[in-house]
Enzyme design. Structure first.
Site, PDB file in Angstrom:
ATOM      1  N   ILE A  39      32.702 -63.161  -8.978  1.00  0.00           N
ATOM      2  CA  ILE A  39      33.612 -62.035  -8.539  1.00  0.00           C
ATOM      3  C   ILE A  39      32.783 -60.687  -8.071  1.00  0.00           C
ATOM      4  O   ILE A  39      33.466 -59.668  -7.536  1.00  0.00           O
ATOM      5  CB  ILE A  39      34.657 -61.521  -9.663  1.00  0.00           C
ATOM      6  CG1 ILE A  39      33.832 -61.079 -10.890  1.00  0.00           C
ATOM      7  CG2 ILE A  39      35.561 -62.805  -9.964  1.00  0.00           C
ATOM      8  CD1 ILE A  39      34.703 -60.727 -11.954  1.00  0.00           C
ATOM      9  N   TYR A  63      31.603 -56.672 -18.225  1.00  0.00           N
ATOM     10  CA  TYR A  63      30.304 -56.450 -18.661  1.00  0.00           C
ATOM     11  C   TYR A  63      30.546 -55.550 -20.146  1.00  0.00           C
ATOM     12  O   TYR A  63      30.690 -54.546 -19.964  1.00  0.00           O
ATOM     13  CB  TYR A  63      29.160 -55.802 -17.875  1.00  0.00           C
ATOM     14  CG  TYR A  63      27.609 -55.738 -18.614  1.00  0.00           C
ATOM     15  CD1 TYR A  63      26.667 -56.540 -18.269  1.00  0.00           C
ATOM     16  CD2 TYR A  63      27.465 -54.534 -19.398  1.00  0.00           C
ATOM     17  CE1 TYR A  63      25.463 -56.435 -18.847  1.00  0.00           C
ATOM     18  CE2 TYR A  63      26.215 -54.537 -20.138  1.00  0.00           C
ATOM     19  CZ  TYR A  63      25.331 -55.293 -19.706  1.00  0.00           C
ATOM     20  OH  TYR A  63      23.870 -55.282 -20.139  1.00  0.00           O
ATOM     21  N   THR A  64      30.186 -56.287 -21.369  1.00  0.00           N
ATOM     22  CA  THR A  64      30.564 -55.523 -22.387  1.00  0.00           C
ATOM     23  C   THR A  64      29.464 -55.542 -23.303  1.00  0.00           C
ATOM     24  O   THR A  64      29.714 -54.850 -24.674  1.00  0.00           O
ATOM     25  CB  THR A  64      31.725 -56.307 -23.211  1.00  0.00           C
ATOM     26  OG1 THR A  64      31.219 -57.683 -23.561  1.00  0.00           O
ATOM     27  CG2 THR A  64      33.074 -56.521 -22.494  1.00  0.00           C
ATOM     28  N   TYR A 127      27.806 -48.045 -20.020  1.00  0.00           N
ATOM     29  CA  TYR A 127      29.239 -49.036 -20.152  1.00  0.00           C
ATOM     30  C   TYR A 127      30.274 -48.008 -20.075  1.00  0.00           C
ATOM     31  O   TYR A 127      31.221 -48.531 -19.223  1.00  0.00           O
ATOM     32  CB  TYR A 127      29.068 -49.434 -21.636  1.00  0.00           C
ATOM     33  CG  TYR A 127      30.363 -50.135 -22.041  1.00  0.00           C
ATOM     34  CD1 TYR A 127      30.661 -51.278 -21.252  1.00  0.00           C
ATOM     35  CD2 TYR A 127      31.428 -49.470 -22.848  1.00  0.00           C
ATOM     36  CE1 TYR A 127      32.124 -51.728 -21.787  1.00  0.00           C
ATOM     37  CE2 TYR A 127      32.524 -50.235 -23.005  1.00  0.00           C
ATOM     38  CZ  TYR A 127      32.741 -51.540 -22.666  1.00  0.00           C
ATOM     39  OH  TYR A 127      34.063 -51.979 -22.919  1.00  0.00           O
ATOM     40  N   TRP A 152      38.224 -52.366 -29.735  1.00  0.00           N
ATOM     41  CA  TRP A 152      38.229 -53.161 -30.840  1.00  0.00           C
ATOM     42  C   TRP A 152      38.405 -54.403 -30.845  1.00  0.00           C
ATOM     43  O   TRP A 152      39.246 -55.121 -31.518  1.00  0.00           O
ATOM     44  CB  TRP A 152      38.523 -52.378 -32.169  1.00  0.00           C
ATOM     45  CG  TRP A 152      37.982 -51.091 -32.570  1.00  0.00           C
ATOM     46  CD1 TRP A 152      37.564 -49.959 -31.692  1.00  0.00           C
ATOM     47  CD2 TRP A 152      37.996 -50.494 -33.621  1.00  0.00           C
ATOM     48  NE1 TRP A 152      37.171 -48.906 -32.232  1.00  0.00           N
ATOM     49  CE2 TRP A 152      37.413 -49.062 -33.701  1.00  0.00           C
ATOM     50  CE3 TRP A 152      38.419 -50.715 -35.116  1.00  0.00           C
ATOM     51  CZ2 TRP A 152      37.329 -48.145 -34.470  1.00  0.00           C
ATOM     52  CZ3 TRP A 152      38.205 -49.836 -36.125  1.00  0.00           C
ATOM     53  CH2 TRP A 152      37.795 -48.535 -35.922  1.00  0.00           C
TER      54      TRP A 152
END
Length: 290
Positions: A39, A63-64, A127, A152
Site C-alpha cells: 500500500i 507502523y506500530t 509514531y 491499548w
C-alpha cells in the site's frame, strides 16, 4: 453483495476481522497483507482498486513499533502517512467509504478528563506525528473518510500487552507495571465487530454520508491504568505472580507515552446507536478465546 477490502489483514484488528468474516455470507471480503498489496506503492494500489472495485475499505495496516519509529522514521511515514493517502485517494476515486484507525497518542495533553475528538492534539514522537499526519491525509483525500482513534489494542492474535503479561506472569514471581498512565483497553474483536456494524448500517441507509466523514473514538468502556489491566489479566488466569505498580519515570522508553488518554466515545455511540462493552467484560471474553 458488498465487497470490503481489508488491508493489514495480518494485524490484530485484521485477524479479528477474518474471524468475523467467516461468520458472514452477505459480504465478500478481500484480505490483503504487505505481500499481496504494497500500500506504500501508489501505482500498485491504483491497479488493485481498478481490478477489485471494493465498495468499502478498512485500513488495518499501520507502523506500530512506537519506540523503533524514532529511528525508522522513513518506514513509519511510508506506512502511516503515504499509504493512507494512496488508499484514501483510490477510495475517493471509486466512491468507496474509507475507515482508517488512529491512536490516542495524537493527544498527549494535560486534560484530565475523557478526551473528545475536537480536543487539541499534541503528538510527541515520530509514531504519534505520523499517525496524526495520516489522519489529515485521509480526510483531505476523501470526503468519506472515517478516522477511528483507539487505544491499548489487544487480541488473541499477535503480540500485545495482555499476552506479554500472561507469558511473563507464568515465568516470574513478580512484575512491575506503570500505574500513572491512564486510559482504557480496546479488544480488537469488539472494534472489528463495531466497524462491520457501522458498514451494515450504512448499507441499510441509516448512516448518512455526513456521519462518515470525520474523527470518532472507540475503546472499551471504563478506565484503568496499565497496572490495573495487567493485574486483572494475571488474576483472571490464576497465575501466582505479584504485580507491583511503578511510575513512568522508572520505566524509560525512547518514545513518550500519553499520561492520560481516556477516550470519550459519546460521539460514536450517538452517531451509530451502538453500545460498547466494558474493558473487564471484553478481557474475560478475550481470555476465553485465547
Amino acid at each position: 453483495m458488498a465487497k470490503i477490502l481489508v488491508t493489514g489483514a495480518n494485524g490484530q484488528v485484521g485477524r479479528e476481522l477474518q474471524v468475523l468474516a467467516a461468520q458472514r455470507s452477505d459480504v465478500q471480503f478481500i484480505f490483503t497483507n504487505r505481500n499481496l498489496l504494497d500500500i506504500t506503492d501508489g501505482e500498485a494500489v491504483e491497479k488493485f482498486f481498478n481490478e477489485q472495485q471494493p465498495d468499502y475499505c478498512i485500513n488495518c495496516a499501520a507502523y506500530t513499533a512506537v519506540d523503533k519509529a524514532e529511528t525508522e522514521t522513513d518506514l513509519a511515514k511510508a506506512v502511516n502517512v503515504t499509504a493512507v493517502q494512496h488508499l484514501a485517494t483510490q477510495c475517493h476515486k471509486h466512491g468507496a467509504p474509507f475507515i482508517h484507525f488512529s491512536t490516542d497518542y495524537v493527544y498527549h495533553n494535560s486534560l484530565n478528563r475523557p478526551l473528545r475528538e475536537d480536543d487539541p492534539t499534541e503528538p510527541k514522537g515520530i509514531y504519534a506525528q505520523t499517525k496524526l499526519d495520516g489522519e489529515k491525509a485521509a480526510l483531505e483525500a476523501h470526503d468519506h473518510s472515517m478516522i477511528v482513534r483507539t487505544s491499548w489494542v489487544y487480541s488473541t492474535f499477535g503480540h500485545n500487552f495482555v499476552k506479554t503479561m500472561l507469558r511473563l506472569g507464568g515465568e516470574r514471581d513478580r512484575l512491575t507495571v506503570v500505574f500513572d498512565q491512564i486510559g482504557s483497553p480496546t479488544y480488537a474483536r469488539s472494534l472489528a465487530d463495531a466497524m462491520l456494524k457501522v458498514i451494515q448500517l450504512h448499507r441499510m441507509g441509516t448512516v448518512s454520508q455526513e456521519k462518515w466523514h470525520g474523527i470518532y473514538h472507540y475503546s472499551n468502556e471504563g478506565v484503568c491504568s496499565w497496572y490495573d489491566f495487567a493485574k486483572a489479566a494475571i488474576d483472571a488466569k490464576g497465575l501466582e505472580c505479584e504485580i507491583l505498580p511503578i511510575e513512568t519515570k522508572d520505566f524509560p522508553t525512547p518514545a513518550q507515552r500519553p499520561p492520560f488518554s481516556l477516550l470519550n466515545k459519546a460521539k460514536f455511540k450517538s452517531a451509530f446507536g451502538l453500545t460498547i462493552p466494558h474493558w473487564q467484560e471484553d478481557l474475560k471474553c478475550m481470555l476465553e478465546h485465547l
